[in-house]
Design an enzyme around this catalytic site. Structure first.
Site, PDB file in Angstrom:
ATOM      1  N   ASP A 202     -40.394  23.351 -41.258  1.00 48.89           N
ATOM      2  CA  ASP A 202     -39.726  23.136 -42.538  1.00 48.89           C
ATOM      3  C   ASP A 202     -39.064  24.430 -42.987  1.00 48.89           C
ATOM      4  OD1 ASP A 202     -41.657  24.467 -44.889  1.00 48.89           O
ATOM      5  OD2 ASP A 202     -42.744  23.852 -43.078  1.00 48.89           O
ATOM      6  N   SER A 203     -37.873  24.308 -43.581  1.00 41.89           N
ATOM      7  CA  SER A 203     -37.157  25.443 -44.159  1.00 41.89           C
ATOM      8  C   SER A 203     -36.945  26.535 -43.100  1.00 41.89           C
ATOM      9  CB  SER A 203     -37.914  25.956 -45.386  1.00 41.89           C
ATOM     10  OG  SER A 203     -37.096  26.793 -46.167  1.00 41.89           O
ATOM     11  N   ALA A 204     -37.506  27.731 -43.302  1.00 44.02           N
ATOM     12  CA  ALA A 204     -37.353  28.781 -42.290  1.00 44.02           C
ATOM     13  C   ALA A 204     -37.977  28.363 -40.966  1.00 44.02           C
ATOM     14  CB  ALA A 204     -37.991  30.079 -42.783  1.00 44.02           C
TER      15      ALA A 204
END
Length: 357
Positions: A202-204
């Protein structure tokens, strides 16, 4: 709670001071961790990190840790393993209750293997945080997979590309249990199917999952086959707005660019293919056959995720990409909000993706 954006003042403070600290950051911080922390703040990247003039680094979130365990709710068993003690790379492994249940253990066929990369802007969170431990327990039991949650080193003490290097080292360690004769970790060699491997984050962490799939496209690892990647609200950006990004407050673009330069001070900017994969001339070499991308309706990163899917489709890559929007939701809502129909739908889709032939 969802994470809040830094204030305009925080970003201005960061931008003003970044140029003077960038040389130090490119070499890694050697922080003075001794109390007190009542010194002047050099960089305020709330709600993630503050850097003080004396070099002290204060992480504001993602500091809690929980031990591995047999989860009483799901029956998922977890344990921590050291991948490189010298470099400080480790992982948390998960087995579903279909394996831990002794009545089925003797007839258990091998299961898909999910390698997960946590989010946190490359500078906060870790594999043993309650947020990710609880999420992996839920995902592993729902999908009936073996999971490896990678604990890579964090910026600014360990600026990018160290997180990518650590993640690649973790994948080499995983691969060695299938093609390299390493049988040191039974949970992998006995229960994981090397022909059904997936990456997610998720995300980074989604950024890392994509970059690892790109590296696999050119630097093959013997022993396993990457079937697909799941990117949840990927942390991608670029210098030119796409979709509705032009209507966002200017502070949003400042934030994205400043955070990227904070964690990767040697990068040439927001069009670095590590941050803007649509600028990668080798995108068509992505090393898997299918990609599932989730975006959130209220997330500033939404249009970037949609654009990534469009460019990937047109790149000449031979796989299949699907992008799904969770209407009315914020960034990584599935980790911080109470379970709802959107998080349930996301989980159901991921489970299906991990078991498609």
């Amino acid at each position: 709670m969802p994470r809040k954006m830094p204030t305009m003042l925080s970003i201005i403070v960061f931008i003003v001071l970044f140029s003077s600290m960038a040389p130090t950051m490119s070499q890694g911080f050697a922080p003075d961790l001794s109390p007190p922390m009542s010194h002047a703040v050099a960089i305020d990247f709330s709600p993630l990190v503050k850097i003080y003039v004396n070099g002290t680094i204060e992480r504001l979130i993602g500091k809690s840790s929980v031990p591995p365990s047999l989860d009483p709710k799901t029956g998922v068993q977890s344990k921590d393993v050291a991948i490189s003690r010298r470099r400080g790379i480790s992982a948390r492994l998960y087995l579903p209750n279909s394996v831990t249940n002794s009545t089925t253990n003797s007839t258990q066929s091998k299961l898909p293997l999910l390698v997960y990369f946590h989010g946190g802007g490359f500078c906060v969170e870790h594999a043993s945080s309650p947020t990710y431990h609880n999420y992996l327990n839920s995902l592993v039991t729902a999908a009936n997979v073996v999971a490896v949650s990678v604990d890579y080193r964090l910026a600014p003490e360990h600026p990018l590309p160290i997180a990518y290097q650590d993640s690649w080292a973790a994948l080499n360690w995983v691969s060695s249990h299938f093609g390299g004769g390493n049988r040191s970790e039974e949970w992998l060699s006995r229960y994981a199917d090397p022909q059904r491997v997936f990456f997610s984050g998720d995300s980074a962490g989604a950024n890392i999952a994509h970059q690892m799939a790109m590296k696999l496209g050119s630097d093959r690892l013997n022993g396993f086959k990457l079937n697909g990647i799941v990117l949840v609200h990927p942390f991608f950006w670029g210098s030119q707005p796409v979709g509705a990004e032009a209507t966002l407050p200017v502070v949003v673009s400042l934030y994205m660019t400043a955070l990227w330069r904070f964690v990767n001070p040697t990068s040439f900017g927001p069009d670095d293919p590590l941050f803007n994969p649509t600028m990668d001339p080798k995108l068509r070499e992505l090393g898997c056959g299918k990609v599932l991308v989730f975006v959130a309706g209220k997330d500033a990163l939404k249009d970037r995720g949609l654009y990534y899917g469009d460019v990937l489709k047109k790149s000449g890559w031979k796989g299949v990409v699907e992008v799904i929007e969770s209407k009315g939701e914020s960034h990584v809502f599935h980790l911080f909000s109470p379970p709802n129909k959107n998080s349930a739908a996301m989980l159901e889709k991921i489970v299906s993706f991990l078991h498609q032939s």
